[in-house]
Design an enzyme around this catalytic site. Structure first.
Site, PDB file in Angstrom:
ATOM      1  N   ASP A 199       0.190   8.227  -8.833  1.00 22.74           N
ATOM      2  CA  ASP A 199      -0.823   7.973  -9.875  1.00 22.74           C
ATOM      3  C   ASP A 199      -1.505   6.647  -9.540  1.00 22.74           C
ATOM      4  O   ASP A 199      -1.310   5.639 -10.214  1.00 22.74           O
ATOM      5  CB  ASP A 199      -0.155   7.923 -11.249  1.00 22.74           C
ATOM      6  CG  ASP A 199      -1.167   7.754 -12.379  1.00 22.74           C
ATOM      7  OD1 ASP A 199      -2.363   8.039 -12.156  1.00 22.74           O
ATOM      8  OD2 ASP A 199      -0.762   7.318 -13.477  1.00 22.74           O
ATOM      9  N   ASP A 232       0.854  -1.176   0.000  1.00 22.66           N
ATOM     10  CA  ASP A 232       0.000   0.000   0.000  1.00 22.66           C
ATOM     11  C   ASP A 232       0.898   1.236   0.000  1.00 22.66           C
ATOM     12  O   ASP A 232       1.799   1.357   0.838  1.00 22.66           O
ATOM     13  CB  ASP A 232      -0.888  -0.028   1.245  1.00 22.66           C
ATOM     14  CG  ASP A 232      -1.749   1.206   1.372  1.00 22.66           C
ATOM     15  OD1 ASP A 232      -1.232   2.225   1.881  1.00 22.66           O
ATOM     16  OD2 ASP A 232      -2.918   1.159   0.956  1.00 22.66           O
ATOM     17  N   GLY A 233       0.652   2.167  -0.913  1.00 20.95           N
ATOM     18  CA  GLY A 233       1.531   3.318  -1.043  1.00 20.95           C
ATOM     19  C   GLY A 233       1.598   4.178   0.202  1.00 20.95           C
ATOM     20  O   GLY A 233       2.678   4.644   0.597  1.00 20.95           O
TER      21      GLY A 233
END
Length: 251
Positions: A132, A114-115
């Site tokens: 993005d 997970d970013g």
């Protein structure tokens, strides 16, 4: 995640979809290193905004998609080390199989995570952070929150830059932009919307951006000569939208 991953082809362009008509990434088959979508090209405006010809040396990309940005930076910024954080391993597999994602562990690190969680647990800094990341319903979740943007700022080098793809047609777009401005002490701006409805937001770390239009044009022409990427239409749109008062782009 349960969304289907689809690969479509039309008129020489291969595209990535998450079970809908929304395009999550695209590649012109005859030019796999080319940035096919206009918003990806505009995100590369960040390469023009620092004096250091070797900027950036380290890049974090959150959201892989069809690997367009990753491939462009890999090819044209050979000194840069790239880290890509992608939450869905099937997207990575599709990028390798269908979109020519490079396999080079020395320069390109692919992290399945997970970013927001990744950047919260990271202790170093990057020169450039590109965000993005959207799900099958075009939602960015934690990647559009004030805490996330603050963490991004904290993980930038002093002259680092941040760029995010926002959906200008979405109802929450303006609030999202305001969160970016708040996280970066107003050192941020959003380009005029692309034809696709995407809006690129740029923000600066500790060091502000200040560049004359003449210098910006010179750098754009050099980038075009070196990479084939033509950002002059972007500059024209910025001028027409009066983003450069006194002939200077500053944020």
């Amino acid at each position: 995640m349960s969304f289907p991953i689809e690969i479509r082809e039309a008129a020489g362009v291969r595209s990535l979809h998450f079970g809908s008509d929304s395009i999550q990434g695209a590649m012109r088959i005859a030019r796999p290193w080319h940035l096919e979508l206009d918003y990806t090209r505009e995100m590369m405006t960040s390469l023009l905004l620092r004096d250091d010809i070797h900027f950036p040396r380290s890049v974090l990309l959150i959201g892989l998609g069809a690997a367009s940005l990753t491939k462009f930076l890999y090819r044209h910024c050979p000194r840069a080390k790239l880290t890509v954080v992608e939450i869905e391993p099937r997207v990575v597999a599709a990028a390798r199989q269908f979109f020519k994602l490079p396999d080079d562990p020395l320069r390109l690190s692919i992290v399945i995570a997970d970013g927001a969680e990744y950047i919260a647990g990271f202790n170093g800094t990057y020169d450039l952070i590109l965000v993005d990341g959207f799900d099958a319903k075009d939602r960015s979740g934690e990647l559009s929150t004030l805490p996330f943007y603050r963490m991004c700022r904290a993980r930038l080098s002093n002259d680092g830059l941040f760029a995010a793809n926002l959906l200008g047609r979405s109802r929450g777009y303006q609030a999202n932009l305001e969160r970016i401005k708040a996280a970066f002490d107003e050192r941020a701006l959003a380009f005029p919307s692309c034809d696709s409805g995407n809006v690129i937001a740029l923000a600066a770390g500790e060091d502000t951006v200040r560049i004359t239009l003449s210098d910006l044009k010179e750098r754009m022409l050099e980038l075009k000569k070196r990479t084939g990427l033509n950002l002059l239409p972007t500059l024209t749109r910025l001028e027409r939208a009066k983003f450069c008062p006194g002939g200077i782009l500053a944020f």
